[in-house]
Scaffold this active site. Sequence first.
Site, short mmCIF file in Angstrom:
data_model
loop_
_atom_site.label_atom_id
_atom_site.label_comp_id
_atom_site.label_asym_id
_atom_site.label_seq_id
_atom_site.Cartn_x
_atom_site.Cartn_y
_atom_site.Cartn_z
N ASP A 1 28.09 29.03 -5.07
CA ASP A 1 27.91 27.92 -4.12
C ASP A 1 26.99 28.25 -2.96
OD1 ASP A 1 29.37 25.89 -5.35
OD2 ASP A 1 31.25 26.77 -4.69
N ASP B 1 29.11 21.75 -11.61
CA ASP B 1 28.67 21.70 -10.21
C ASP B 1 27.48 22.63 -9.95
OD1 ASP B 1 31.41 21.62 -10.91
OD2 ASP B 1 32.09 21.79 -8.86
N1 GLY Z 1 32.85 22.88 -6.30
C1 GLY Z 1 32.42 21.65 -5.87
C2 GLY Z 1 33.39 20.54 -6.02
O1 GLY Z 1 34.57 20.69 -5.82
O2 GLY Z 1 32.99 19.46 -6.32
#
Ligand code: GLY
Length: 408
Positions: A118, A180
């Site tokens: 992330d 994601d």
């Molecule tokens: N990891 C990103 C989300 O929870 O959408």
Amino acid sequence: MSYSRLFFVCLPLILLVGCYQSHKKRESLNFEQALGHCAEKLALTVRSLKEDKGMPRAIPSGQSEWSTSGINSWTSGFFPGMLWQMYSHYGSEKWLQDAGHFTRLLEPVKNLPWKTHDLGFMMYCSYGKGYQYTREPYYKDVLLETADSLATLFNPRVGTILSWPWMKRKKGWMHNTIIDNMMNLELLFWAAQNGGSNGYYDIAVAHAKKTMKDHVRPDFSTYHVVVYDSLDPHPVKRVTFQGHADESTWARGQAWAIYGFTMCHRETGDEEFLKTAQHLARFFLDHLPGDHIPYWDFNDPEIPEAERDASAAAIAASALLDLASQTNEEVLAKEFKAKALAILSSLYSEAYRSDDSQAILKHSVGNKPGNSEIDVSLVYADYYFIEALLKARSMSDPAIAASEYSIL
Ligand code: GLY
């Protein structure tokens, strides 16, 4: 009273209601007013956070102030990112100072690859916007270092980035890639063009192609997580972490996918990415309820009682506006844009606007299976809502299209 007499007695009332409805239908989202509302909320939050080193993350329903999380949370870049968005729109020194202040707090994140993929969300939304709007070398240098960190998570034997290193121990998912992760490729594309390694472009493309193959189902819904052995490119299993079930479609995952593949098409010109994004968008739009805000998972058996996810709606709206710009077929492009505007109008309606808290929107879902952040305000819903408002405002004649679909 006869039916015909009753009809004529009620006629004025029928006409009045009809006029009111058609007036409501024509009403469109006022971008300046909505952005002004966002600015008020953000100024309020800045005042309340100055002494706090945490970043806003969520507001549980019934509460009015942000709960914060540390800079290592995947959500830490969104608040500075929103301050940059305000600076880009209003251009005032105050927004510049605040955006710079909260962005600099994140510098240690550049060296966190062992924790998460992330890094892209955290740093591209904060430092990336800082560099975009100021061109200061400091922001660029930190971003390039972050890209170096992110690239260490790429596994050439599998062909994707390892999303959650901590899941190796927790669940035995030796190499795992989540949908994601598509969002974090933008940092690698940027780095490849701005002094980082050219190989980062190849990593981003390889990851996106493999995700297109392994995460996207034949009906263009998406899996959340694909698990691989670390040494082999074949999926071991396909599961969910934040969705309702392994075979269900988690709405925010689908929104990340639309956004990610649209971005990949913009960066590469590869038509396969564009077609994939269009089909993913079709699935998303075909599964929306009447007010255009998705249920948190399209297959939750509790529908229509299941929670909505405003964050998925905001991400999709922002993605659809980009997709509309990249789509050559006029009818399709017009539809994507109009639907994005309909989503934004709905988000800004009383049902989803948070008038009595520091947040802009309410009714999002973070992690329902984890019993965490269910039906709350989430900072990333606000971030993508503002991003979409700014995009919509900059596109020609958006109000005309909005009025066709407005649900206000
Ligand atoms: N990891 C990103 C989300 O929870 O959408």
